[in-house]
Motif scaffolding. Structure first.
Motif, PDB file in Angstrom:
ATOM      1  N   THR A 580       0.842  -1.206   0.000  1.00 24.40           N
ATOM      2  CA  THR A 580       0.000   0.000   0.000  1.00 24.40           C
ATOM      3  C   THR A 580       0.870   1.246   0.000  1.00 24.40           C
ATOM      4  N   VAL A 581       0.215   2.382  -0.264  1.00 25.06           N
ATOM      5  CA  VAL A 581       0.884   3.683  -0.247  1.00 25.06           C
ATOM      6  C   VAL A 581      -0.012   4.665   0.488  1.00 25.06           C
ATOM      7  N   ILE A 582       0.597   5.547   1.269  1.00 22.29           N
ATOM      8  CA  ILE A 582      -0.151   6.591   1.971  1.00 22.29           C
ATOM      9  C   ILE A 582      -0.016   7.896   1.183  1.00 22.29           C
ATOM     10  N   LEU A 583      -1.150   8.482   0.842  1.00 25.78           N
ATOM     11  CA  LEU A 583      -1.161   9.785   0.165  1.00 25.78           C
ATOM     12  C   LEU A 583      -1.594  10.839   1.172  1.00 25.78           C
ATOM     13  N   LEU A 584      -0.701  11.796   1.456  1.00 26.68           N
ATOM     14  CA  LEU A 584      -1.003  12.902   2.364  1.00 26.68           C
ATOM     15  C   LEU A 584      -1.336  14.144   1.533  1.00 26.68           C
ATOM     16  N   ALA A 585      -2.445  14.791   1.840  1.00 30.95           N
ATOM     17  CA  ALA A 585      -2.867  15.993   1.109  1.00 30.95           C
ATOM     18  C   ALA A 585      -3.571  16.933   2.067  1.00 30.95           C
ATOM     19  N   GLY A 586      -3.576  18.224   1.720  1.00 26.72           N
ATOM     20  CA  GLY A 586      -4.290  19.201   2.532  1.00 26.72           C
ATOM     21  C   GLY A 586      -3.398  20.331   3.003  1.00 26.72           C
ATOM     22  N   GLY A 587      -3.722  20.912   4.154  1.00 30.91           N
ATOM     23  CA  GLY A 587      -3.036  22.088   4.656  1.00 30.91           C
ATOM     24  C   GLY A 587      -1.634  21.804   5.175  1.00 30.91           C
ATOM     25  N   ASN A 588      -0.895  22.898   5.350  1.00 28.11           N
ATOM     26  CA  ASN A 588       0.479  22.798   5.843  1.00 28.11           C
ATOM     27  C   ASN A 588       0.776  24.051   6.668  1.00 28.11           C
ATOM     28  N   PRO A 589       0.805  23.922   8.005  1.00 26.93           N
ATOM     29  CA  PRO A 589       1.021  25.109   8.854  1.00 26.93           C
ATOM     30  C   PRO A 589       2.412  25.703   8.749  1.00 26.93           C
ATOM     31  N   ASP A 590       3.327  25.019   8.084  1.00 28.19           N
ATOM     32  CA  ASP A 590       4.704  25.521   7.968  1.00 28.19           C
ATOM     33  C   ASP A 590       4.939  26.334   6.701  1.00 28.19           C
ATOM     34  N   LEU A 591       3.889  26.674   5.997  1.00 26.07           N
ATOM     35  CA  LEU A 591       4.042  27.456   4.767  1.00 26.07           C
ATOM     36  C   LEU A 591       4.625  28.835   5.058  1.00 26.07           C
ATOM     37  N   LYS A 592       5.395  29.345   4.104  1.00 23.45           N
ATOM     38  CA  LYS A 592       5.999  30.672   4.179  1.00 23.45           C
ATOM     39  C   LYS A 592       5.387  31.568   3.095  1.00 23.45           C
ATOM     40  N   PRO A 593       5.616  32.865   3.152  1.00 19.73           N
ATOM     41  CA  PRO A 593       5.065  33.755   2.119  1.00 19.73           C
ATOM     42  C   PRO A 593       5.611  33.463   0.730  1.00 19.73           C
ATOM     43  N   GLU A 594       4.774  33.649  -0.270  1.00 22.52           N
ATOM     44  CA  GLU A 594       5.239  33.653  -1.654  1.00 22.52           C
ATOM     45  C   GLU A 594       5.939  34.993  -1.909  1.00 22.52           C
ATOM     46  N   ARG A 595       6.963  34.985  -2.749  1.00 27.35           N
ATOM     47  CA  ARG A 595       7.747  36.201  -2.985  1.00 27.35           C
ATOM     48  C   ARG A 595       7.915  36.436  -4.479  1.00 27.35           C
ATOM     49  N   ALA A 596       8.026  37.706  -4.836  1.00 23.84           N
ATOM     50  CA  ALA A 596       8.157  38.053  -6.250  1.00 23.84           C
ATOM     51  C   ALA A 596       9.041  39.279  -6.415  1.00 23.84           C
ATOM     52  N   THR A 597       9.721  39.325  -7.531  1.00 18.87           N
ATOM     53  CA  THR A 597      10.446  40.518  -7.972  1.00 18.87           C
ATOM     54  C   THR A 597       9.756  41.031  -9.224  1.00 18.87           C
ATOM     55  N   THR A 598       9.361  42.287  -9.205  1.00 19.75           N
ATOM     56  CA  THR A 598       8.607  42.854 -10.324  1.00 19.75           C
ATOM     57  C   THR A 598       9.297  44.102 -10.841  1.00 19.75           C
ATOM     58  N   TRP A 599       9.242  44.304 -12.133  1.00 18.97           N
ATOM     59  CA  TRP A 599       9.682  45.581 -12.682  1.00 18.97           C
ATOM     60  C   TRP A 599       8.894  45.876 -13.959  1.00 18.97           C
ATOM     61  N   SER A 600       8.802  47.139 -14.248  1.00 16.76           N
ATOM     62  CA  SER A 600       8.075  47.576 -15.439  1.00 16.76           C
ATOM     63  C   SER A 600       8.690  48.861 -15.961  1.00 16.76           C
ATOM     64  N   THR A 601       8.479  49.112 -17.227  1.00 17.19           N
ATOM     65  CA  THR A 601       8.892  50.372 -17.834  1.00 17.19           C
ATOM     66  C   THR A 601       7.790  50.827 -18.781  1.00 17.19           C
ATOM     67  N   THR A 602       7.519  52.117 -18.779  1.00 14.18           N
ATOM     68  CA  THR A 602       6.380  52.661 -19.531  1.00 14.18           C
ATOM     69  C   THR A 602       6.796  53.883 -20.328  1.00 14.18           C
ATOM     70  N   LEU A 603       6.385  53.909 -21.568  1.00 15.80           N
ATOM     71  CA  LEU A 603       6.511  55.091 -22.420  1.00 15.80           C
ATOM     72  C   LEU A 603       5.139  55.730 -22.489  1.00 15.80           C
ATOM     73  N   ASP A 604       5.025  56.957 -21.973  1.00 16.92           N
ATOM     74  CA  ASP A 604       3.758  57.674 -21.884  1.00 16.92           C
ATOM     75  C   ASP A 604       3.850  58.941 -22.732  1.00 16.92           C
ATOM     76  N   ILE A 605       3.122  58.954 -23.835  1.00 17.81           N
ATOM     77  CA  ILE A 605       3.164  60.083 -24.768  1.00 17.81           C
ATOM     78  C   ILE A 605       1.818  60.800 -24.741  1.00 17.81           C
ATOM     79  N   HIS A 606       1.802  62.048 -24.345  1.00 15.21           N
ATOM     80  CA  HIS A 606       0.576  62.852 -24.314  1.00 15.21           C
ATOM     81  C   HIS A 606       0.924  64.286 -24.709  1.00 15.21           C
TER      82      HIS A 606
END
Length: 856
Positions: A580-606
């Motif tokens: 047999t095999v045991i499948l564990l699924a569901g919550g995890n109290p040891d989770l940490k924040p997700e992290r992201a690096t973002t950048w953007s550049t904009t050309l604004d002509i008016h």
């Protein structure tokens, strides 16, 4: 407006009321005004909020002056001049700003981004009137009405950067839960397809309680009549707002002042059947010299779309609701009162009650009450958000704000087998939120380009989640999450006009935020922005920053299940008989924040040489790591596919088996007989984990132009598009897969273009909506889903009569999906699956509506 005891110069601009910069095109438009006689500062405040312009006034010049009553149809300049008539003030209107100053005072170039007002809500900055280095999309209530739309949920679906997946009505049962789900029929934003929980949605700058189990915000709770506009910054903003603002932030801004009573009725239906909509709204308000009160309410009811009402589903999906039944009541109140010249109080409150139901059959007989399921939801939510404003010396301001809200969605699921109720499950996803924070901002120095401003502050936030079942199995998750934060932001105009021959203006912004989640993590997120203007009307903007999303309480504490399977069920071969095999699924109290690096550049002509024209081209890049996922999407391959090897213990000892059994909140077996730990040959760890990485990049394009003719009225042209590339690596050994352009994900290209014509009291608009092609990757042989284009049209007639049965009335006739384009079909294997991608398309088809409004 910030008229304190200390007068400010025009340079400090302490009395600016800022609205959407794109409203510059409305200068020549005549509007109906009804502003009572009152203190001039309050009259100017009311006028600019109605017109959608920016107002910069010298507080010393305006102080103590009275405005006469203003009633009738005026252009913006005529209205302002009428209010200041008989005074020693002069008026200047240029490039989306209105300057009111003492006669003889020096003129000043209008700089919308340098605004400063005690009531100003700027999305993307904590500084009043702060310059924002990211592209901002704005939709005013008038923009939404002119397009023939009647709800905020309809409006956000027209924004190319927004994805229809996440928590939204009409999401089909074949959509992977990470891409979208419908619990209670709330509507949420989902920028770039990163998830409803990765887009921060605010109301007048403050947070709301989360909806159901995900950290999404239900925008359908707000009465449409109360909305002034929505502003969307599709760029990382955690340095300013904290968790969830990875894909960006959306701010729903309410009308601040309203006088009189306005009622609206809207009726509509899909021409193929179903989706019959009734919507009734009212807004009432009163202004006085030192404050105002506004109340708005709404009732709406929508019938479901049945599979038998569409020729492409009546056989393939018998018994399926393609969209749910909906009914809701909502009420909003907003008030503000100046306690003294320097002290003011504001409060916003929203209450919503919604009922919805859904159903599907499980076999070709197509009767859910014979063999199928029915679901019922009862949702209630409310929020109260008070704030206290103190204007003190030299234009500084402190604002203390609080928020308390609840969002409760009670559910009941019935499953029928052979006409008999086989199972019943009922419970609640109950959320509660509270927060308190202080924000202090003001000018610290004069730089060559203008005043250097900062904002500092901090506060506390708490989220509570109670997910429980009263029938149909055990579940009782009752947890909370605290967050403590501090932030700072600076806006530095380093170079101004006429200082360097080859550079018109240079502004640098910087922000830093510290946020601590006890027992989870501490996060520091910076952001830098640069706005460089080589010549007037030509801006180069750049933004870089870090963002994060805290794990949801459901992801952390949802019950963990341990299930014992035969090894063959999870793809195992060559194991001893009885293994047999045991499948564990569901919550995890040891989770940490997700992290992201973002950048953007904009050309604004008016360019000023082409009035009312604007072109914005933005490139964006998001590198998202530590994403929380269920790492094995196909559990049946857990033991056979080597890409899941790092998530499996292939030789567990007795201690590991016992630890797996002890870690499960619910331990169950799909193997006959009693559990035998000695026969466990493997353990599969498929709980939520911080293992996925995503890469998102692309280009946003926006083009807007309006021009007036003497004889034929005014014309407006606009186009908005988003080109997107995104990919994901689910865990260390799994390959990178493409997301954009694949089934149940955003297309690689999405755009909307339109033309509008206004002549006196008539407005006609025509829009084209394009959704790019998709690939169905669920089978070995890829299937292509073709691109689609739909068209919308609307006619708006406004009565100019001031009295009588047709006085102050507004009629809007609209047709969405004018030519009744049906969604492209996909492969299905069950009758409960919608045969189209319900995250990118819907079964609504041609929808015709009539809206009638009257100002009393």
């Amino acid at each position: 407006m910030g008229f304190g005891k200390t007068g400010l110069s025009i340079g400090a601009a302490s009395a600016l009321v800022a609205m959407c910069p794109d409203s510059r095109a409305q200068e020549s438009k005549r509007r109906s005004y009804d502003i009572p006689a009152q203190d001039l500062k309050h009259a100017l405040r009311a006028l600019t909020r109605t017109s959608g312009y920016q107002l910069i006034a010298d507080s010393r010049a305006v102080r103590g002056k009275q405005a006469k009553a203003l009633k009738g149809d005026y252009t913006l300049r005529e209205a302002v001049e009428a209010l200041v008539a008989g005074s020693d003030l002069s008026v200047d209107v240029q490039n989306g700003s209105v300057f009111v100053r003492g006669r003889g005072a020096p003129s000043r170039e209008p700089i919308a981004d340098a605004a400063d007002d005690s009531h100003l809500v700027v999305t993307g900055s904590r500084i009043r009137g702060g310059a924002v280095a990211s592209k901002t999309t704005r939709l005013s209530q008038d923009d939404i009405r002119d397009a023939g739309l009647g709800t905020l949920a309809e409006a956000i679906r027209t924004i190319p950067q927004n994805f229809g997946g996440g928590q939204n009505p009409g999401i089909g049962l074949n959509v992977p839960e990470g891409n979208g789900a419908n619990y209670g029929s709330g509507s949420s934003l989902n920028l770039r397809g990163l998830g409803s929980d990765a887009t921060l949605t605010l109301l007048n700058g403050h947070r709301l309680a989360y909806n159901v189990a995900a950290q999404s915000i239900d925008i359908s709770t707000i009465p449409f009549e109360a909305i002034d506009r929505i502003e969307v910054v599709a760029d990382g903003a955690s340095a300013l707002y904290g968790s969830d603002a990875v894909a960006g932030v959306a701010n729903i801004i309410l009308k601040r002042d309203f006088s009189g009573l306005r009622t609206t009725a809207r009726l509509g239906a899909s021409t193929d059947g179903g989706n019959k909509q009734q919507q009734y709204g009212a807004i009432a308000g009163r202004q006085w010299s030192s404050g105002g009160l506004m109340v708005a309410g709404e009732f709406a009811r929508t019938t479901p779309i049945l599979a038998r009402q569409r020729d492409y589903t009546q056989v393939r999906a018998k018994g399926l609701y393609l969209s749910p039944f909906l009914k809701h009541y909502s009420l909003m109140a907003s008030a503000h009162q100046d306690i003294s010249d320097s002290l003011g109080f504001e409060v916003d409150g929203v209450y919503n009650k919604r009922k919805s139901n859904n159903r599907y059959a499980l076999d070709s007989r197509g009767d859910p009450t014979v063999y199928g399921s029915t679901s019922f939801y009862d949702s209630q939510s409310f929020v109260v958000a008070p704030s206290l404003r103190w204007d003190f010396a030299d234009g500084w301001q402190a604002r203390v704000a609080g928020m308390f809200g609840k969002d409760r969605t009670r559910y009941a699921f019935n499953v029928f087998v052979n006409g008999v109720l086989a199972s019943y499950q009922a419970g609640c996803y109950c959320n509660k939120a509270s927060s308190a924070e202080i924000n202090i901002d003001g000018t610290v120095a004069q730089l060559p380009g203008g005043p250097a401003k900062i904002a500092v502050g901090g506060g506390f936030r708490r989220n509570d989640f109670h997910g429980y079942r009263t029938a149909g199995g055990t579940q009782n998750v009752k947890v909370s999450q605290d967050a403590y934060f501090a932030f700072g932001e600076a806006s530095l105009p380093l170079i101004g006009p006429d200082q360097i021959s080859w550079l018109h203006r240079l502004t640098v912004n910087a922000a830093l935020r510290y946020e601590r989640y006890p027992d989870v993590d501490e996060v520091v997120t910076p952001k830098l922005g640069v706005i460089l203007t080589p010549v007037e009307g030509f801006d180069l903007k750049g933004s870089w920053g870090k963002s994060f999303r805290a794990p949801t309480l459901f992801q952390q504490y949802n019950q963990t299940t341990g299930t014992v399977f035969p090894t063959s069920t999870l793809g195992g071969t060559g194991y001893p008989a009885g293994s047999t095999v045991i499948l564990l699924a569901g919550g995890n109290p040891d989770l940490k924040p997700e992290r992201a690096t973002t950048w953007s550049t904009t050309l604004d002509i008016h360019p000023s040489t082409i009035p009312n024209a604007r072109v914005e081209i933005s490139y964006f890049d998001v590198r998202y790591r530590d994403r929380i996922v269920t790492p094995i999407p196909f559990a049946g391959q857990s033991l056979s596919n080597p890409i899941y090897a790092d998530l499996v213990d292939f030789s567990p000892d007795a201690a590991a088996v016992q630890a797996a059994v002890d870690s499960a909140d619910v331990f169950q077996s799909a193997v006959a007989g009693s559990f035998d730990a000695s026969k466990v040959a493997a353990i599969v760890y498929n709980m939520n984990r911080n293992v996925a990485r995503q890469s998102i990049r692309g280009v946003d394009i926006a083009v807007h132009y309006q021009f007036d003719t003497n004889a034929l009225g005014s014309f407006s042209l606009q186009g908005d598009a988003s080109l997107l590339e995104s990919s994901q690596t689910r865990s260390a050994l799994q390959p990178t897969t493409q997301l954009a352009g694949t089934l149940f994900n955003p297309p690689k290209f999405r755009g909307r273009a339109g033309i509008g014509w206004r002549y006196e009291n008539t407005h006609i608009s025509f829009f084209a909506n394009h959704t790019g092609s998709l690939k169905d990757q669920r089978a070995t042989q890829l299937a292509r889903i073709g691109a689609t284009t739909t068209f919308d049209a609307s006619l708006r007639l406004t009565s100019d009569a001031q009295a009588g049965p047709l006085g102050k009335m507004d009629f809007i006739l609209s047709a969405q999906n004018l030519f009744n384009k049906r969604p492209p079909l996909i492969r299905t294997s069950s009758v409960y699956e919608a045969p189209y991608d319900s995250t990118n398309y819907s079964a609504i088809g041609r929808f015709v509506s009539l809206s009638v409004s009257k100002q009393w």
